[in-house]
Structures are given as C-alpha cells and as structure tokens.
Motif scaffolding. Structure first.
Motif, mmCIF file in Angstrom:
data_model
loop_
_atom_site.group_PDB
_atom_site.id
_atom_site.type_symbol
_atom_site.label_atom_id
_atom_site.label_comp_id
_atom_site.label_asym_id
_atom_site.label_seq_id
_atom_site.Cartn_x
_atom_site.Cartn_y
_atom_site.Cartn_z
ATOM 1 N N GLU A 186 11.009 2.013 2.616
ATOM 2 C CA GLU A 186 11.276 3.175 1.785
ATOM 3 C C GLU A 186 12.250 2.713 0.707
ATOM 4 N N TYR A 187 11.879 2.920 -0.539
ATOM 5 C CA TYR A 187 12.737 2.543 -1.654
ATOM 6 C C TYR A 187 12.884 3.739 -2.585
ATOM 7 N N MET B 261 0.836 -1.165 0.000
ATOM 8 C CA MET B 261 0.000 0.000 0.000
ATOM 9 C C MET B 261 0.890 1.241 0.000
ATOM 10 N N LEU B 262 0.642 2.116 -0.943
ATOM 11 C CA LEU B 262 1.427 3.332 -1.079
ATOM 12 C C LEU B 262 1.119 4.317 0.051
ATOM 13 N N MET C 221 11.244 8.174 -5.078
ATOM 14 C CA MET C 221 11.216 7.502 -3.784
ATOM 15 C C MET C 221 9.787 7.088 -3.447
ATOM 16 N N LEU C 222 9.635 5.870 -2.985
ATOM 17 C CA LEU C 222 8.353 5.340 -2.520
ATOM 18 C C LEU C 222 8.457 4.961 -1.049
ATOM 19 N N ASP C 223 7.397 5.222 -0.323
ATOM 20 C CA ASP C 223 7.242 4.786 1.068
ATOM 21 C C ASP C 223 5.976 3.937 1.051
ATOM 22 N N PHE C 224 6.077 2.664 1.421
ATOM 23 C CA PHE C 224 4.931 1.768 1.292
ATOM 24 C C PHE C 224 4.917 0.711 2.379
ATOM 25 N N VAL C 225 3.763 0.088 2.556
ATOM 26 C CA VAL C 225 3.590 -1.002 3.513
ATOM 27 C C VAL C 225 3.210 -2.248 2.733
ATOM 28 N N THR C 226 3.881 -3.344 3.050
ATOM 29 C CA THR C 226 3.520 -4.632 2.474
ATOM 30 C C THR C 226 3.826 -5.737 3.481
#
Length: 141
Positions: A112-113, A1-2, A101-106
């Motif tokens: 953070e990538y 989830m973004l 940059m992406l911050d996400f939950v999985t």
C-alpha cells in the motif's frame, strides 16, 4: 497489478473515492478472475456515466499521482501538475489535503503506497507533500 485506488479532495471528488479491482463474493464467471496472493481479481473494469459526472477527473487523478511518483517531486513540469491548484473546493475556508493511495501486488508482495498533498487554491508553487507511506501488507508464495 492494481488492486485498489483511493483518492479524495481532487477536483470534483471531495470525499474518499475507491476504485477496486477485487472481485465480490459473487461466483458467476469465476473462471475469468485472476488469482494472486489468495485474492480474486477482476481482469478489467469499465468506467461509465453521464456527461460531467467525473470520469475524466478520475483518470486525471491517476495521471497526477503517476506524474508525482515518476518525477519524484510535486514540482515536475507536466501539464497535469501545472493546473493542480485549480480545483472546485477553493471557496471553502478549510483547506484539506489531496490524498492518493494505491494498493497493488508486485513480485509476490502486496503493498500500500500513498501520500497527502497540500495545495493552496489558485497559488501555484505553494504545494507540498505532508505525509507519505509505503506498507508491505503481505507476502505469499
């Protein structure tokens, strides 16, 4: 989830631009929020604005980032990557990298990538990733 998306120096976006799905402290419609990892996350967002205000460039930046991640290379044969060197800040003498940059939950983890990409204006084939990072921010549950 973004959770957050941040990018800079891409087409009409020179400065850091952040798109966040994390809710503010406002409590109206609190029951509609998604809760993950102790965060209050918006279920949807809308991008709107005047013509030529950058909406398409914002979406294109996500497409470019996705294409690079899926292909595992900046040299993938996609239309988005073929036209990447053509951006409006080419007249500047200082070449700054594009940053994504992406911050996400999985699966209960928050990550953070991101990566920085150096391209030479109007010179296809001169692009390279100059930095990349993946950080596990936290684990809940």
């Amino acid at each position: 989830m973004l959770l957050n998306y941040n990018f800079s120096n891409f087409r009409s976006f020179r400065n850091d631009t952040n798109f966040s799905m994390i809710a503010t402290s406002q409590r109206t419609l609190n029951q509609n929020l998604i809760r993950k990892n102790d965060l209050r996350i918006l279920p949807s967002e809308v991008i709107y604005g005047a013509n030529a205000s950058g909406k398409s460039n914002f979406i294109l930046s996500l497409d470019v980032m996705r294409d690079i991640i899926v292909a595992g290379s900046v040299d993938a044969d996609t239309q988005n990557l073929k036209e990447m060197e053509l951006y409006p800040f080419a007249h500047k003498s200082e070449i700054k990298p594009m940053k994504f940059m992406l911050d996400f939950v999985t699966q209960g983890f928050r990550y953070e990538y991101g990566f920085s990409l150096e391209v030479t204006p109007f010179m296809r084939g001169s692009r390279r990733i100059i930095s990349e990072h993946l950080t596990c921010i936290d684990r809940k549950g």
